[in-house]
Structures are given as structure tokens and as C-alpha cells.
Enzyme design. Structure first.
Site, short mmCIF file in Angstrom:
data_model
loop_
_atom_site.label_atom_id
_atom_site.label_comp_id
_atom_site.label_asym_id
_atom_site.label_seq_id
_atom_site.Cartn_x
_atom_site.Cartn_y
_atom_site.Cartn_z
N SER A 108 -2.77 43.05 15.00
CA SER A 108 -2.17 44.05 14.52
C SER A 108 -0.67 43.91 14.66
CB SER A 108 -3.34 45.55 14.99
OG SER A 108 -2.13 46.18 15.71
N ASP A 109 -0.02 44.23 13.03
CA ASP A 109 0.77 44.84 12.91
C ASP A 109 1.16 46.00 13.65
OD1 ASP A 109 4.36 45.55 12.09
OD2 ASP A 109 3.79 44.32 10.46
N TRP A 110 2.84 46.78 14.59
CA TRP A 110 2.63 47.93 14.72
C TRP A 110 1.87 49.48 13.61
CZ3 TRP A 110 3.03 44.10 17.71
CH2 TRP A 110 3.28 44.15 18.87
N LEU A 111 1.20 49.98 14.58
CA LEU A 111 0.64 50.68 13.25
C LEU A 111 0.16 50.53 12.21
CD1 LEU A 111 3.07 53.68 13.38
CD2 LEU A 111 1.11 53.55 15.24
N GLY A 112 -0.76 49.44 12.26
CA GLY A 112 -1.86 47.82 11.25
C GLY A 112 -2.78 47.77 11.75
#
Length: 860
Positions: A244-248
Site C-alpha cells: 500500500s501507499d503510506w497510510l493507504g
């Protein structure tokens, strides 16, 4: 290479003793993992590392941002690194070989930063000039993006480092990026937004893919099973890691079932204990968890040949031998847009006026997660002074270009005379009555911008609520009124000689800084005397000291600070001084444009305009000196309509990395013949852009109403004129095309269209030409763009010489569109035309070819 899976083992130790070259037996390890270890393995340990499992000898591996440099494992006070041009600058080279070499050099930086996974390249579409991260993507065209990304990835992965191709998919704006829903039809999704990912997977096999924050047609990409499992893995055959993208990551069961292998960053929000609960309640089957674990372990194996050690200390490699390559890389991305009377290149022995804020400011990168700390940076003014001698170069700002006040930089001094400030970290605020408990003391050479989201000290009581006293001595360069400013994610107060000058703690207002989670900049003025010493003191509080409430996930507890200052000038007086200087000099260069504050992750631009007063500056200089050279620096298009018709000499450059100024100066003064081509159309007005009506969110939804007609495809279809078309760029020499040949080539397993053309350099200067190959279907059963880019080649050609440039395009990619009825690609039987030239609106050489049958296909 690990173990024969037919062998059995009495215990784990026997397995560990038999490991060859630390290659993990993935199936065996998964069989030995406890449920708790499996749940922990599927989320990062911290901001930059995976989990290690010592008892099975599973190491942690490190990630690092990309894509235009390798920052290492820290945002805060990060290790210096090689900084490359932003992606639009790389794309402007139209040079596959250079992009491969960029990848190779990036892999060397990864090895020194201890990073096995580089988070890049970005192949999202530059759908609108307003996209905050448009500079970080290559182009408005999926083929240009996909083919350049392939070379970049091949260069990086040749040496054992992995790339994370990102962001899958439609991460094309920053507004409400975690929640907005991109609504588009399957054909548009396939032909435009997924195609660069498809091409990169076909041609380079990236070892990882990063999902985007947003939804597509109602489903977050990180939990879209049809996308991750159906298209990426099953249809395209992707065998790598999906993170995932960061905090995604937004779910437990849904993301696991969809095929999202790794939640980033750590500590985990949705996995570990929550995943254990999902397993216990049968929302997730253990075999699905096992598949995700295998992908993480496979990435460890895939990057083992890099030789990068676990938790390796970060190092630097500021080598002189790299500088000529980086300098040429910048120069190849400079696009010559106008040279009406052949007044360029300029002479190197004339009295020269250099005007513009961006001339003295080294705009080496855009803002956000791609920003890194360069080994060095060179402004255009410094480069021109070096080339012409300082005695021949005279400077006036004319108009400022900043959004936030620029760093005070060299005006802030430490007691030993070095540039910088001291940072003292405490658990308690300045007004605490007892011992404040000093946690850490640091020296930073520049405090103009920093984030402390990944700052850690085990003496801190909280990672999101602590305090920093910043101390330095302010020695102003000029006498007069200075503007001072502070924007903050957290709280901050500025004191000069003990006097409170700025309070950005008490009555804060929401701003765009720090991904939209910071307080807006507060400015004040202070009268100073040049050379006099003033104590400079900031009381900074981390993120949780602020009472502002923000939507969306937090970006990191430490918060951040933007603090700066500059001599206050009257805009009209500054423009008048610049014009007077221009009149006194033999040749004039104006460098204008944007910077990492205007173009940054976390916020979209509100218009295409240059910063305030820059248009007026250019108009005034051109009236005084019509032969002035105008340089526009930006990562995406800007509005030039008010002055472009009066301009005879115009160049465009993106953010150029370490050698930004040198590469530009080499083109202006003729050391390098320009060969850059626009990777983005420059429209006459923002309103002309095909996404104009639909850009931004409408009640959480983004409608891709332009369909497949993005960029030049739209302008050509509706016959709308533009300032400068896609693929456009001039040279100091001239080229002639002839002898176009188009033929079918059959190879094992695939059919190709081979296109070759002879190009002669008809001028008296050696130079490089970019041959662009477009294909048009003569008669289609659906509406299609007038033509579409299918391949390109670039070659250096000596004056008077002729070279043959050849492109070999898979037939199915040259001819197909997405059939929504059959849910597959279709290549229709019929007639097609190949158009070859040096721009999307060139005088093309053309030749037709036939396909003998209609066929459908999926996959790569």
C-alpha cells in the site's frame, strides 16, 4: 538456492544450517511461521522496514522514496543523496538509454542507503496541469510513460534492487486523495491509466507495485480484488509484492482478500492483532494470509543479490564522475520552444543581465515524498556566473516566486560560524516549571523546511507531543525590512532578540503545507541592519500540540516546520530595477517559474498562473529588450498567454536535481544543442484542458468525462489550438526525414510492426533528434483518437550525417483498443497508418499497413 522441497527437516535449526547464500525456502518458512508471526509479517515494522523474524533467519529489508532520488530512511535531517530531475524532466529527454542509466545510478544510491526497495517510478497520468504531483509523473501519454518507466526499472533492478511501480491507479489529483472516487469507463481505464503499468510489467517485470490512495469506481484500490488479483496477477502474470501507499490501507479482510501483501508504514493499523481476529472469525482464510506472506518472503529473495545488509548504515557517494552525466541529463531535458531569429545560443563574452527569483534559487525538486536532500545544488545564476565570469553577470530578482517565504539559509549562523541552527528536543514545553528533561541536541545546516514524522528518540514520552527549541544567529545580508514567516504542522513561535515576532500557535488557520495538515503561514516584518547579529529563536511543538482538526489519516506524529524570510521589496520598484538593468546589458536572461511549494504532494494548484508579478516582469523586460531569453521552470504547464507572442526566445525546464543550473546554462550558451521534447501539451488556457470541467471532486467523486481523450488526443480530436504541442521541441540545427519503411516482422510468439526512417542532420551543428512513431486506424468501429504514440527513438547525429532510426512495435499494441463488450483488447482487421515525425504536429512521413484478421487478446 534454498532447499529441495521434497526434503523434510527435524527442526528449524537443521533448516537454518542448510540455507545456501541466505536464500529463503519460502514454502518451508511459511509452514513454520506461527499465526502471530504471519500477521506481523504483513505490515511494516516502522516507517521504512519490514518485520524481521530472527528464529527463522528472515531479515528485515528497507524501503526508500524515490522516484527522483534515494532519501534513505529519514525525512527529518536525511542523508544527502544524488538528486535527479523530476519525472517530467526525465521524460523531456525522450531518451530510453538515459533512463536506464538513471536507474543504474539510483541502484547505487539504494545500496549506500541500505534500501532494497525503491518506491518509484510514478506512472500516473498528468491528467491536468493542476495536479499537485504532476511533476512526479512522466507524461500525459501512457506509452511514453510506460516505456520510459520500463528502462528506469530495468536499470535499477539490474543490480538486485527492487522498484515499486506506483500508484495503481488513477492517483491523478491531491484533493481528497484518500477518499475520492475516480469514475471512469473500462476502456478509458485500460487504454490510458492502466496501460503504463501494463507496459512496464511486460518490458521490465518490476518486483513490486504500490497501490494508490483513492477509489476507482467505488472501491479503494488497496482492496480491489478485480484490480489486484484479477488484472495484475491473473491477467498480467505479475509475481511480485503489492504494497500500500503510506497510510493507504483501510481494511483488514478486504485488503488481504484483494491481494494487498504489505501494509505500509508500521506500526500496523489493520493487521497484526486485527488480522488475527479476522482469521479467528473466518473473515480471512489462513491460506490467503499464507499467500501474502509468500510475496513478502519472495521480495527478500529477489533482492538478496543486491548485497544490501540488514539495517545497514546510510552512506554517501558524491562522486565527481557522476556530475557530467547528471549535467547532461538536465541539458537533454531542456526544451527549446522559440528561437525565432536564431538568437540562441547566447555569446559567452557579453555583459549579461540575469533576472528572476528562479535564477538565484536552485529549484532542484518538487515537493512532497519525492523530495530529498541533495549533495549539492546549483542555481542558474551560479552556473551563468561560472560560465561568463562574475564580472560579466548582473542580477536583479525583479519579482519573487515563492509561496512560502524562502529559507534564510546562509543568514543563519552557528556559534562556530557555520551555516545552520541548533535544535534542542524536550518532553516538556518552554513554560514548564520544573526540569524540562533535555532529550536530544541536533545541528541542522538548513531549517527552512523539515518534517519530524519519522524522528525518534527512546527518551521521548510521546512521538507526537514534544517540543524543540531552535536557536541560531540571524545575520541579514541587507539593511531594511525583512518579511519573516512560519507555517507549521504543530505549533511555533518566533523570537528575534527575545521579542515575539510570530505566533503560529494561538490562533491557527488551516493551510496547504504538510499534505494539508499544517497551519497556514503567518508572516510579520522586522527591520534589520546588514551584518548585524540578531538572536533567532523558535519554540516548536510537535503535531499534537496543535488544536487544529484535520480530515484524513495522520501523516506522522512529529509534525514539521517551514520558516523563512526575505528582504521586503515593492513589486513595481523591483520590476523597474530589473528593466533598467536589462537596458544596460547586451543580453538578458529571465528565469521564472514555480518551485516545490507550488507543485507538491498534498495540494493541487488552484490555477496555471505564474507566481504574482512574474507576468508583469516578463512583459516589462520584453518591451525593453525584445530579444530577452525567457526560461520557464515548472514540472507541469503554466500560463504564458499574456506575453508569449511577444517573446522570441523561450525555453522550458523541469526541476533539474543537483545539476539544475549547469544543464540549463549549457543549453543557453550552446555547449549543448537542445534536444528535449515536451512530455506534456502546453495549452493556451486552463479552460482548454480536457479535464477542466471534471478535475477535482464533486461530492467525493471525480468524473473522467474526457474518456480516452487526454492531452494531445483531445486537442487534436476537437481541433483546438495549443501553445506548444505534445512532443514539441526545437534544436540549434535542422533535420530531414526520408525513406520511411514499415514492415511486418514475425518472431517466436509475437508479431511486430517494424518502422525505420532515415534522418539527416542538415544543419551545421551536431545534435540529437527524437523520432516519434504514431499510429492511426483508418476505419474503426469505435471512435478513436486521431493518432496515438506507439514508440520513439533518439539518436545523436553529426552535422551532415544520416542515421537510421528504428522502432519495433508489437502488432497488438500498435493496433488495439479495449472492447467493452468482449472485456478484452481487440485488433480489428483493416487499414492503419504510421505517422513518423519530430512532434505530435509535425509534417509527417506516412505509410499504411494492413492487418489480415480481427483478433482479441488479454494479458501482456
Amino acid at each position: 538456492m534454498g532447499l529441495d522441497k521434497s526434503e523434510s527437516f527435524l527442526d528449524v535449526q537443521e533448516y537454518l544450517n542448510s540455507i545456501d547464500n541466505k536464500m529463503l525456502d519460502v514454502d518451508y518458512i511459511v509452514s513454520q511461521l506461527t499465526e502471530d508471526e504471519k500477521c506481523r509479517l504483513l505490515a511494516a515494522e516502522d516507517w521504512w522496514h519490514t518485520i524481521k523474524i530472527p528464529r527463522l533467519d528472515v531479515p528485515a529489508i528497507r524501503f526508500s522514496d524515490g522516484p527522483n532520488g534515494v532519501r534513505g530512511q529519514r525525512h527529518f535531517n536525511s542523508t544527502k543523496t544524488t538528486c535527479f530531475p523530476a519525472a517530467t524532466g526525465l521524460a523531456a529527454t525522450w531518451n530510453k538509454e538515459l533512463l536506464f542509466q538513471v536507474g543504474e545510478l539510483l541502484s547505487e544510491e539504494c545500496k549506500l542507503k541500505g534500501a532494497r526497495l525503491l518506491l518509484g517510478p510514478t506512472v500516473n497520468m498528468a491528467r491536468s496541469p493542476l495536479g499537485g504531483r504532476a511533476f512526479e509523473s512522466f507524461s500525459e501519454d501512457p506509452v511514453l510513460s510506460g516505456l520510459l518507466a520500463s528502462e528506469y526499472i530495468n536499470g535499477v533492478q539490474k543490480h538486485g534492487v527492487a522498484c515499486a511501480l506506483k500508484h495503481l491507479v488513477c492517483n491523478d489529483q491531491e484533493l481528497e486523495r484518500n477518499s475520492q472516487d475516480s469514475i471512469l469507463n473500462p476502456r478509458t481505464l485500460r487504454e490510458v491509466y492502466l496501460l503504463p503499468f501494463q507496459l512496464a510489467i511486460k518490458n521490465s517485470k518490476p518486483l513490486s507495485i504500490m497501490t494508490s490512495y483513492n477509489k476507482v469506481n467505488g472501491v479503494h484500490c488497496s482492496e480491489d480484488k478485480d484490480l489486484l488479483q484479477g488484472i495484475v496477477r491473473d491477467e498480467w502474470g505479475f509475481e511480485g509484492l503489492i504494497l500500500s501507499d503510506w497510510l493507504g490501507t483501510y481494511s483488514v479482510a478486504e485488503s488481504i482478500k484483494a491481494g494487498l501483501d504489505l501494509e505500509c508504514p508500521g506500526p500496523s493499523m489493520y493487521r497484526h492483532k486485527m488480522l488475527a481476529s479476522a482469521i479467528a472469525s473466518k473473515k480471512v482464510d489462513i491460506w490467503e494470509v499464507d499467500e501474502r506472506c509468500k510475496a513478502v518472503l519472495k521480495l527478500i529473495n529477489d533482492t538478496q543479490s543486491s548485497g544490501i545488509g540488514e539495517y545497514q548504515e546510510e552512506k554517501t557517494r558524491d562522486f565527481e564522475q557522476d556530475k557530467p552525466f547528471l549535467r547532461n541529463l538536465v541539458a537533454e531535458g531542456v526544451v527549446l520552444l522559440k528561437n525565432e531569429k536564431a538568437e540562441l545560443p547566447l555569446a559567452q563574452k557579453k555583459k549579461t543581465a540575469v533576472i528572476g527569483f528562479n535564477a538565484a534559487y536552485a529549484a532542484y525538486a518538487g515537493g512532497g515524498s519525492s523530495l530529498c536532500r541533495p549533495y549539492y545544488k546549483v542555481s542558474p545564476l551560479e552556473s551563468i556566473q561560472e560560465k561568463l565570469g562574475k564580472e560579466n553577470v548582473f542580477y536583479e530578482a525583479g519579482a519573487y516566486s515563492f509561496k512560502f517565504l524562502p529559507s534564510l539559509g546562509n543568514s543563519l549562523k552557528l556559534p562556530n560560524g557555520n551555516t545552520g541552527a541548533t535544535l534542542k528536543v524536550y518532553n516538556y514545553p518552554p513554560d514548564f516549571k520544573g526540569d524540562r528533561d533535555l532529550v536530544d541536541e541536533l545541528i541542522m545546516d538548513d531549517i527552512g523546511y523539515f518534517r519530524m514524522n519519522d524522528y525518534f528518540n527512546d527518551k521521548l514520552h510521546s512521538r507526537s507531543k514534544f517540543y524543540v527549541d531552535i536557536e541560531s544567529t540571524f545575520i541579514p545580508e541587507f539593511t531594511g525590512e525583512y518579511l519573516l514567516g512560519i507555517a507549521v504542522h504543530g505549533t511555533a513561535k518566533l523570537f528575534i532578540d527575545g521579542e515575539l515576532i510570530i505566533d503560529n500557535a494561538t490562533n491557527q488557520k488551516h493551510g496547504t503545507a504538510f499534505y494539508g495538515q499544517g497551519a497556514s503561514e503567518v508572516r510579520s516584518s522586522f527591520n534589520v541592519v546588514a551584518g548585524k547579529k540578531y538572536s533567532y529563536h523558535i519554540e516548536f511543538g510537535a503535531a499534537d500540540t496543535s488544536s487544529l482538526v484535520h480530515e484524513g489519516p495522520p501523516i506522522g506524529g512529529g509534525g514539521g516546520l517551514i520558516c523563512g524570510g526575505i528582504l521586503n521589496i515593492d513589486p513595481q520598484q523591483a520590476i523597474d530595477r530589473a528593466v533598467n538593468l536589462a537596458k544596460q546589458c547586451e543580453q538578458v536572461i529571465v528565469v521564472t517559474g514555480l518551485n516545490k511549494e507550488w507543485e507538491s504532494e498534498g495540494a493541487d494548484r488552484v490555477n496555471m498562473s505564474l507566481p504574482p508579478h512574474n507576468d508583469e516582469l516578463i512583459q516589462s523586460v520584453l518591451k525593453a529588450k525584445p530579444d530577452a531569453v525567457i526560461v520557464v521552470q515548472s514540472g507541469s504547464p503554466v500560463d504564458m498567454s499574456s506575453w508569449v507572442d511577444d517573446c522570441r526566445n523561450l525555453l522550458h525546464i523541469s526541476y533539474g536535481g543537483n545539476e539544475n543550473g549547469n544543464g540549463l546554462a549549457d543549453v543557453i550558451f550552446g555547449d549543448v544543442n537542445p534536444s528535449g521534447r515536451l512530455p506534456l501539451t502546453i495549452p493556451r488556457r486552463l479552460e482548454d484542458n480536457p479535464s477542466y470541467i471534471n478535475f477535482g471532486a464533486q461530492r467525493g467523486k471525480v468524473y473522467y468525462g474526457e474518456g480516452v481523450y487526454i492531452g494531445y488526443r483531445y486537442y487534436e480530436k476537437v481541433k483546438r489550438s495549443v501553445l506548444f504541442p505534445f512532443g514539441y521541441g526545437l534544436s540549434y540545427t535542422s533535420f530531414e526525414y526520408n525513406d520511411l519503411q514499415v514492415k511486418h516482422v514475425d518472431e517466436v510468439g509475437e508479431n511486430f510492426i517494424e518502422v525505420s526512417v532515415k534522418v539527416k542532420n542538415t544543419g551545421n551543428i551536431d545534435g540529437s533528434e527524437v523520432v516519434q512513431v504514431y499510429v492511426s486506424q483508418i476505419d474503426s468501429t469505435v471512435q478513436r483518437p486521431i493518432k496515438e504514440l506507439k514508440d520513439f527513438d533518439k539518436k545523436f547525429i553529426k552535422s551532415g550525417a544520416t542515421e537510421t532510426l528504428t522502432c519495433k512495435i508489437p502488432l497488438k499494441y500498435a493496433t488495439s483498443f479495449w472492447d467493452e463488450e468482449r472485456h478484452s483488447w481487440i485488433s480489428e482487421k483493416g487499414e492503419y497508418e504510421v505517422l513518423v515525425g519530430g512532434s505530435s504536429d509535425a509534417e509527417f512521413l506516412t505509410q499504411k499497413f494492413q492487418t489480415g484478421s480481427t483478433f482479441f487478446w488479454k494479458g501482456l
